[in-house]
Enzyme design. Structure first.
Site, PDB file in Angstrom:
ATOM      1  N   LYS A  98       0.959  -1.582   0.046  1.00 27.76           N
ATOM      2  CA  LYS A  98       0.383  -0.005   0.154  1.00 27.76           C
ATOM      3  C   LYS A  98       0.760   0.920  -0.326  1.00 27.76           C
ATOM      4  O   LYS A  98       0.096   1.955  -1.289  1.00 27.76           O
ATOM      5  CB  LYS A  98      -0.847   0.043   1.557  1.00 27.76           C
ATOM      6  CG  LYS A  98      -1.740  -1.186   1.275  1.00 27.76           C
ATOM      7  CD  LYS A  98      -2.566  -1.351   3.049  1.00 27.76           C
ATOM      8  CE  LYS A  98      -3.589  -2.853   2.666  1.00 27.76           C
ATOM      9  NZ  LYS A  98      -4.041  -3.085   3.807  1.00 27.76           N
ATOM     10  N   ASP A 104     -10.287   3.555   4.708  1.00 29.12           N
ATOM     11  CA  ASP A 104     -11.262   1.402   4.418  1.00 29.12           C
ATOM     12  C   ASP A 104     -12.505   1.318   4.227  1.00 29.12           C
ATOM     13  O   ASP A 104     -12.553  -0.008   3.688  1.00 29.12           O
ATOM     14  CB  ASP A 104     -10.835   0.782   5.710  1.00 29.12           C
ATOM     15  CG  ASP A 104      -9.062   0.763   5.351  1.00 29.12           C
ATOM     16  OD1 ASP A 104      -8.973  -0.140   4.506  1.00 29.12           O
ATOM     17  OD2 ASP A 104      -8.647   0.051   6.421  1.00 29.12           O
ATOM     18  N   GLN A 155      -4.873  -1.057   9.825  1.00 32.91           N
ATOM     19  CA  GLN A 155      -4.537  -2.807   9.289  1.00 32.91           C
ATOM     20  C   GLN A 155      -5.279  -3.809   9.911  1.00 32.91           C
ATOM     21  O   GLN A 155      -4.391  -3.952  11.338  1.00 32.91           O
ATOM     22  CB  GLN A 155      -2.181  -2.785   9.521  1.00 32.91           C
ATOM     23  CG  GLN A 155      -2.754  -4.217   8.246  1.00 32.91           C
ATOM     24  CD  GLN A 155      -2.999  -4.514   6.538  1.00 32.91           C
ATOM     25  OE1 GLN A 155      -3.487  -3.359   6.468  1.00 32.91           O
ATOM     26  NE2 GLN A 155      -3.705  -5.280   6.088  1.00 32.91           N
TER      27      GLN A 155
END
Ligand code: GUN
Length: 293
Positions: free
Chosen positions: A57, A126, A101
Protein backbone atom coordinates in the site's frame (compact mmCIF):
# COMPACT_ATOMS: atom_id res chain seq x y z
CA UNK A 1 -17.23 -27.16 -20.76
CA UNK A 2 -18.15 -23.73 -22.14
CA UNK A 3 -17.61 -23.15 -25.82
CA UNK A 4 -15.84 -19.84 -25.32
CA UNK A 5 -12.61 -18.87 -23.60
CA UNK A 6 -13.33 -17.50 -20.11
CA UNK A 7 -12.70 -13.82 -19.53
CA UNK A 8 -9.77 -13.31 -17.18
CA UNK A 9 -10.78 -10.43 -14.91
CA UNK A 10 -7.34 -8.89 -14.82
CA UNK A 11 -7.21 -6.99 -11.55
CA UNK A 12 -3.55 -6.16 -11.95
CA UNK A 13 -4.12 -4.44 -15.29
CA UNK A 14 -7.19 -2.53 -14.11
CA UNK A 15 -5.45 -1.51 -10.88
CA UNK A 16 -2.54 -0.15 -12.93
CA UNK A 17 -4.97 1.82 -15.05
CA UNK A 18 -6.79 3.25 -12.00
CA UNK A 19 -3.49 4.10 -10.28
CA UNK A 20 -2.09 5.78 -13.37
CA UNK A 21 -5.23 7.90 -13.78
CA UNK A 22 -4.98 8.92 -10.11
CA UNK A 23 -1.31 9.77 -10.55
CA UNK A 24 -2.15 12.09 -13.42
CA UNK A 25 -4.98 13.74 -11.48
CA UNK A 26 -2.75 14.28 -8.46
CA UNK A 27 0.01 15.79 -10.61
CA UNK A 28 -2.51 18.23 -12.12
CA UNK A 29 -4.08 19.16 -8.78
CA UNK A 30 -0.63 19.86 -7.33
CA UNK A 31 -0.15 22.68 -9.84
CA UNK A 32 -2.61 24.62 -7.67
CA UNK A 33 -2.55 22.91 -4.26
CA UNK A 34 0.24 23.19 -1.75
CA UNK A 35 0.00 19.70 -0.30
CA UNK A 36 -0.40 16.19 -1.75
CA UNK A 37 -2.96 13.65 -0.49
CA UNK A 38 -1.75 11.91 2.68
CA UNK A 39 -2.42 8.37 3.87
CA UNK A 40 -1.45 7.31 7.39
CA UNK A 41 -0.98 3.60 7.96
CA UNK A 42 -0.80 1.95 11.36
CA UNK A 43 0.51 -1.57 11.82
CA UNK A 44 0.48 -3.20 15.23
CA UNK A 45 2.85 -6.12 15.73
CA UNK A 46 4.84 -8.23 13.29
CA UNK A 47 2.32 -10.31 11.36
CA UNK A 48 4.18 -11.17 8.18
CA UNK A 49 1.25 -11.02 5.77
CA UNK A 50 0.14 -7.66 7.22
CA UNK A 51 3.66 -6.29 6.81
CA UNK A 52 3.61 -7.26 3.15
CA UNK A 53 0.16 -5.72 2.57
CA UNK A 54 1.06 -2.45 4.28
CA UNK A 55 4.33 -2.18 2.40
CA UNK A 56 2.49 -2.72 -0.93
CA UNK A 57 0.00 0.00 0.00
CA UNK A 58 2.81 2.40 0.92
CA UNK A 59 4.71 1.68 -2.27
CA UNK A 60 1.63 2.37 -4.38
CA UNK A 61 1.09 5.65 -2.51
CA UNK A 62 4.61 6.74 -3.29
CA UNK A 63 4.30 5.71 -6.95
CA UNK A 64 1.24 7.86 -7.56
CA UNK A 65 2.04 10.92 -5.44
CA UNK A 66 0.19 10.18 -2.19
CA UNK A 67 2.28 10.96 0.88
CA UNK A 68 2.59 7.82 3.01
CA UNK A 69 3.00 8.28 6.76
CA UNK A 70 3.63 5.02 8.59
CA UNK A 71 3.31 4.22 12.28
CA UNK A 72 4.67 0.87 13.40
CA UNK A 73 3.43 -0.08 16.86
CA UNK A 74 4.69 -2.75 19.16
CA UNK A 75 2.75 -6.01 19.54
CA UNK A 76 2.13 -5.07 23.21
CA UNK A 77 1.02 -1.53 22.48
CA UNK A 78 -1.14 0.04 25.14
CA UNK A 79 -4.61 0.59 23.68
CA UNK A 80 -4.60 4.15 25.02
CA UNK A 81 -1.52 4.91 22.92
CA UNK A 82 -3.34 3.65 19.82
CA UNK A 83 -6.38 5.76 20.69
CA UNK A 84 -4.15 8.83 21.15
CA UNK A 85 -2.39 8.25 17.84
CA UNK A 86 -5.68 8.01 15.95
CA UNK A 87 -6.96 11.19 17.58
CA UNK A 88 -3.74 12.95 16.58
CA UNK A 89 -4.13 11.77 12.97
CA UNK A 90 -7.83 12.73 12.97
CA UNK A 91 -6.74 16.29 13.79
CA UNK A 92 -3.78 16.41 11.40
CA UNK A 93 -4.75 18.43 8.29
CA UNK A 94 -2.05 16.76 6.17
CA UNK A 95 -3.68 13.34 6.66
CA UNK A 96 -6.63 12.47 4.38
CA UNK A 97 -6.88 8.79 5.15
CA UNK A 98 -6.16 6.59 8.18
CA UNK A 99 -5.70 2.88 7.69
CA UNK A 100 -5.33 0.65 10.73
CA UNK A 101 -4.23 -2.72 9.40
CA UNK A 102 -6.36 -5.68 10.52
CA UNK A 103 -6.21 -8.11 12.15
CA UNK A 104 -4.82 -6.76 15.41
CA UNK A 105 -2.60 -9.00 17.57
CA UNK A 106 -4.75 -11.51 19.51
CA UNK A 107 -4.73 -9.58 22.79
CA UNK A 108 -5.94 -6.38 21.15
CA UNK A 109 -8.46 -7.92 18.76
CA UNK A 110 -11.39 -7.09 21.02
CA UNK A 111 -10.69 -3.38 20.39
CA UNK A 112 -11.03 -3.59 16.60
CA UNK A 113 -14.68 -2.42 16.47
CA UNK A 114 -13.97 0.50 18.80
CA UNK A 115 -10.92 1.56 16.80
CA UNK A 116 -12.90 1.43 13.54
CA UNK A 117 -15.34 3.90 15.08
CA UNK A 118 -12.55 6.16 16.30
CA UNK A 119 -11.20 6.94 12.80
CA UNK A 120 -12.91 10.15 11.70
CA UNK A 121 -15.56 9.36 9.05
CA UNK A 122 -14.03 11.85 6.59
CA UNK A 123 -10.73 9.93 6.83
CA UNK A 124 -12.21 6.44 6.74
CA UNK A 125 -10.62 5.33 3.47
CA UNK A 126 -11.01 1.66 4.44
CA UNK A 127 -14.79 2.12 4.66
CA UNK A 128 -14.95 0.32 8.02
CA UNK A 129 -16.67 3.03 10.10
CA UNK A 130 -20.40 2.43 10.70
CA UNK A 131 -20.99 5.83 9.02
CA UNK A 132 -19.38 4.61 5.81
CA UNK A 133 -21.25 1.32 6.00
CA UNK A 134 -24.52 3.23 6.43
CA UNK A 135 -23.73 5.58 3.54
CA UNK A 136 -22.90 2.56 1.37
CA UNK A 137 -26.25 1.02 2.35
CA UNK A 138 -28.17 4.09 1.15
CA UNK A 139 -26.21 4.17 -2.12
CA UNK A 140 -23.30 6.52 -1.41
CA UNK A 141 -20.27 4.33 -2.09
CA UNK A 142 -17.64 7.11 -1.77
CA UNK A 143 -15.97 5.30 1.11
CA UNK A 144 -17.02 1.83 0.05
CA UNK A 145 -14.96 -0.99 1.51
CA UNK A 146 -12.02 -1.54 -0.85
CA UNK A 147 -12.27 -5.23 -1.81
CA UNK A 148 -16.03 -5.09 -2.60
CA UNK A 149 -15.51 -1.84 -4.49
CA UNK A 150 -12.75 -3.56 -6.48
CA UNK A 151 -15.05 -6.46 -7.33
CA UNK A 152 -17.77 -4.18 -8.67
CA UNK A 153 -15.24 -2.07 -10.59
CA UNK A 154 -13.86 -5.18 -12.30
CA UNK A 155 -17.33 -6.35 -13.35
CA UNK A 156 -18.12 -2.90 -14.71
CA UNK A 157 -14.80 -2.64 -16.56
CA UNK A 158 -15.53 -5.91 -18.38
CA UNK A 159 -19.22 -5.01 -19.01
CA UNK A 160 -20.46 -7.98 -17.03
CA UNK A 161 -24.16 -7.48 -16.27
CA UNK A 162 -25.19 -7.11 -12.62
CA UNK A 163 -28.82 -5.93 -12.88
CA UNK A 164 -31.18 -8.84 -12.23
CA UNK A 165 -28.37 -11.36 -11.75
CA UNK A 166 -28.43 -14.05 -9.06
CA UNK A 167 -25.43 -13.22 -6.87
CA UNK A 168 -24.23 -15.59 -4.18
CA UNK A 169 -21.71 -14.22 -1.67
CA UNK A 170 -19.87 -16.67 0.56
CA UNK A 171 -18.64 -14.29 3.27
CA UNK A 172 -20.64 -12.34 5.86
CA UNK A 173 -17.95 -10.04 7.27
CA UNK A 174 -18.26 -6.30 7.77
CA UNK A 175 -15.31 -5.89 5.39
CA UNK A 176 -16.48 -7.97 2.41
CA UNK A 177 -19.86 -9.72 2.62
CA UNK A 178 -22.02 -6.98 4.08
CA UNK A 179 -20.78 -4.00 2.04
CA UNK A 180 -20.67 -6.13 -1.13
CA UNK A 181 -24.30 -7.16 -0.57
CA UNK A 182 -25.30 -3.50 -0.53
CA UNK A 183 -23.25 -2.66 -3.63
CA UNK A 184 -24.94 -5.45 -5.57
CA UNK A 185 -28.35 -4.39 -4.25
CA UNK A 186 -27.57 -0.80 -5.27
CA UNK A 187 -27.24 -2.23 -8.80
CA UNK A 188 -30.45 -4.30 -8.68
CA UNK A 189 -28.95 -7.77 -8.34
CA UNK A 190 -30.69 -10.49 -6.32
CA UNK A 191 -28.29 -11.30 -3.51
CA UNK A 192 -27.93 -14.34 -1.26
CA UNK A 193 -25.35 -14.26 1.53
CA UNK A 194 -23.98 -17.63 2.61
CA UNK A 195 -21.67 -18.56 5.49
CA UNK A 196 -20.63 -21.42 7.71
CA UNK A 197 -24.18 -21.92 9.04
CA UNK A 198 -25.84 -22.02 5.63
CA UNK A 199 -27.88 -25.22 5.40
CA UNK A 200 -27.35 -26.12 1.74
CA UNK A 201 -24.48 -24.12 0.27
CA UNK A 202 -24.38 -26.20 -2.93
CA UNK A 203 -28.00 -25.40 -3.69
CA UNK A 204 -27.08 -21.70 -3.73
CA UNK A 205 -23.73 -22.06 -5.51
CA UNK A 206 -25.29 -24.17 -8.25
CA UNK A 207 -27.84 -21.55 -9.23
CA UNK A 208 -25.58 -18.49 -9.00
CA UNK A 209 -24.83 -16.25 -12.00
CA UNK A 210 -22.10 -14.51 -9.96
CA UNK A 211 -20.22 -16.03 -7.00
CA UNK A 212 -18.10 -13.85 -4.70
CA UNK A 213 -16.13 -15.91 -2.23
CA UNK A 214 -13.72 -15.19 0.61
CA UNK A 215 -13.48 -17.98 3.15
CA UNK A 216 -9.74 -18.69 3.36
CA UNK A 217 -9.89 -22.28 2.13
CA UNK A 218 -7.94 -23.53 -0.84
CA UNK A 219 -10.03 -25.40 -3.47
CA UNK A 220 -13.25 -24.51 -1.66
CA UNK A 221 -15.01 -23.83 -4.97
CA UNK A 222 -14.74 -26.80 -7.34
CA UNK A 223 -16.32 -27.18 -10.81
CA UNK A 224 -19.07 -29.51 -9.49
CA UNK A 225 -20.33 -26.75 -7.21
CA UNK A 226 -20.97 -24.12 -9.92
CA UNK A 227 -23.11 -23.81 -13.02
CA UNK A 228 -21.86 -23.41 -16.56
CA UNK A 229 -21.19 -19.76 -17.42
CA UNK A 230 -20.79 -18.52 -13.85
CA UNK A 231 -18.80 -15.37 -13.01
CA UNK A 232 -16.31 -15.91 -10.19
CA UNK A 233 -14.84 -13.29 -7.86
CA UNK A 234 -12.22 -14.85 -5.60
CA UNK A 235 -11.17 -12.84 -2.52
CA UNK A 236 -9.44 -15.80 -0.88
CA UNK A 237 -5.77 -15.60 0.06
CA UNK A 238 -4.18 -18.94 0.95
CA UNK A 239 -0.70 -20.41 0.87
CA UNK A 240 -0.24 -23.94 -0.46
CA UNK A 241 2.13 -26.37 1.27
CA UNK A 242 4.71 -25.31 -1.36
CA UNK A 243 4.25 -21.66 -0.41
CA UNK A 244 2.32 -20.68 -3.55
CA UNK A 245 -0.37 -17.99 -3.22
CA UNK A 246 -3.84 -19.28 -4.21
CA UNK A 247 -7.46 -18.22 -3.72
CA UNK A 248 -10.51 -20.16 -2.57
CA UNK A 249 -11.31 -21.38 -6.07
CA UNK A 250 -9.76 -24.32 -7.86
CA UNK A 251 -8.86 -21.89 -10.64
CA UNK A 252 -7.63 -24.25 -13.36
CA UNK A 253 -10.65 -26.53 -13.10
CA UNK A 254 -13.34 -23.88 -12.52
CA UNK A 255 -12.16 -21.46 -15.22
CA UNK A 256 -13.30 -23.82 -18.00
CA UNK A 257 -16.85 -23.70 -16.68
CA UNK A 258 -16.92 -19.97 -16.07
CA UNK A 259 -17.80 -16.96 -18.19
CA UNK A 260 -15.34 -14.80 -16.26
CA UNK A 261 -13.02 -15.31 -13.31
CA UNK A 262 -10.49 -13.41 -11.19
CA UNK A 263 -7.04 -14.98 -10.79
CA UNK A 264 -5.12 -15.15 -7.50
CA UNK A 265 -2.68 -13.43 -7.42
CA UNK A 266 -3.43 -10.60 -9.85
CA UNK A 267 -7.15 -10.26 -9.18
CA UNK A 268 -8.70 -8.60 -6.16
CA UNK A 269 -5.44 -7.97 -4.29
CA UNK A 270 -4.23 -5.18 -6.59
CA UNK A 271 -7.81 -3.91 -6.98
CA UNK A 272 -8.17 -3.55 -3.20
CA UNK A 273 -5.07 -1.34 -3.12
CA UNK A 274 -6.21 0.71 -6.12
CA UNK A 275 -9.57 1.35 -4.46
CA UNK A 276 -7.75 2.44 -1.29
CA UNK A 277 -5.78 4.93 -3.40
CA UNK A 278 -9.01 6.14 -4.99
CA UNK A 279 -10.72 6.52 -1.61
CA UNK A 280 -7.72 8.50 -0.33
CA UNK A 281 -7.88 10.77 -3.35
CA UNK A 282 -11.64 11.25 -2.87
CA UNK A 283 -11.02 12.09 0.77
CA UNK A 284 -8.37 14.64 -0.25
CA UNK A 285 -10.80 16.24 -2.70
CA UNK A 286 -13.41 16.39 0.05
CA UNK A 287 -11.00 17.97 2.51
CA UNK A 288 -9.87 20.60 -0.02
CA UNK A 289 -13.34 21.15 -1.52
CA UNK A 290 -12.18 20.06 -4.97
CA UNK A 291 -14.33 18.41 -7.59
CA UNK A 292 -12.95 14.91 -8.23
CA UNK A 293 -12.01 15.08 -11.86
N1 GUN B 1 -6.51 -6.55 6.46
C1 GUN B 1 -6.74 -7.24 5.32
N2 GUN B 1 -7.27 -6.43 4.37
C2 GUN B 1 -7.36 -5.19 4.93
C3 GUN B 1 -7.82 -3.94 4.46
O1 GUN B 1 -8.28 -3.78 3.32
N3 GUN B 1 -7.73 -2.91 5.34
C4 GUN B 1 -7.25 -3.06 6.60
N4 GUN B 1 -7.22 -1.99 7.40
N5 GUN B 1 -6.83 -4.22 7.08
C5 GUN B 1 -6.89 -5.28 6.25
Amino acid sequence: MVSHIPILLDGKALANKVNLALKQKIRLVLEKQSRPPGLATILIGNDEASQVYVSMKRKTCENIGIKSIHHQLDENTNIDDLRDLIKLLNDDPSVDGILVQMPFPADLRKYEPEIMRLVHPTKDVDGFHPNSIGENTVGNETFGSCTPKGMIRLLEEYDIPIDGQEVVIVNRTNVIGKPLTMMFMNRSATVTVCHSHTRDLDFHLNRADIIAVGVGRQNFITPERVKEGVVILDAGINRTAEGKLVGDVDFDAVKDKSKAITPVPGGLGPMTIAMLMENTYLSYCGHLNLTNN
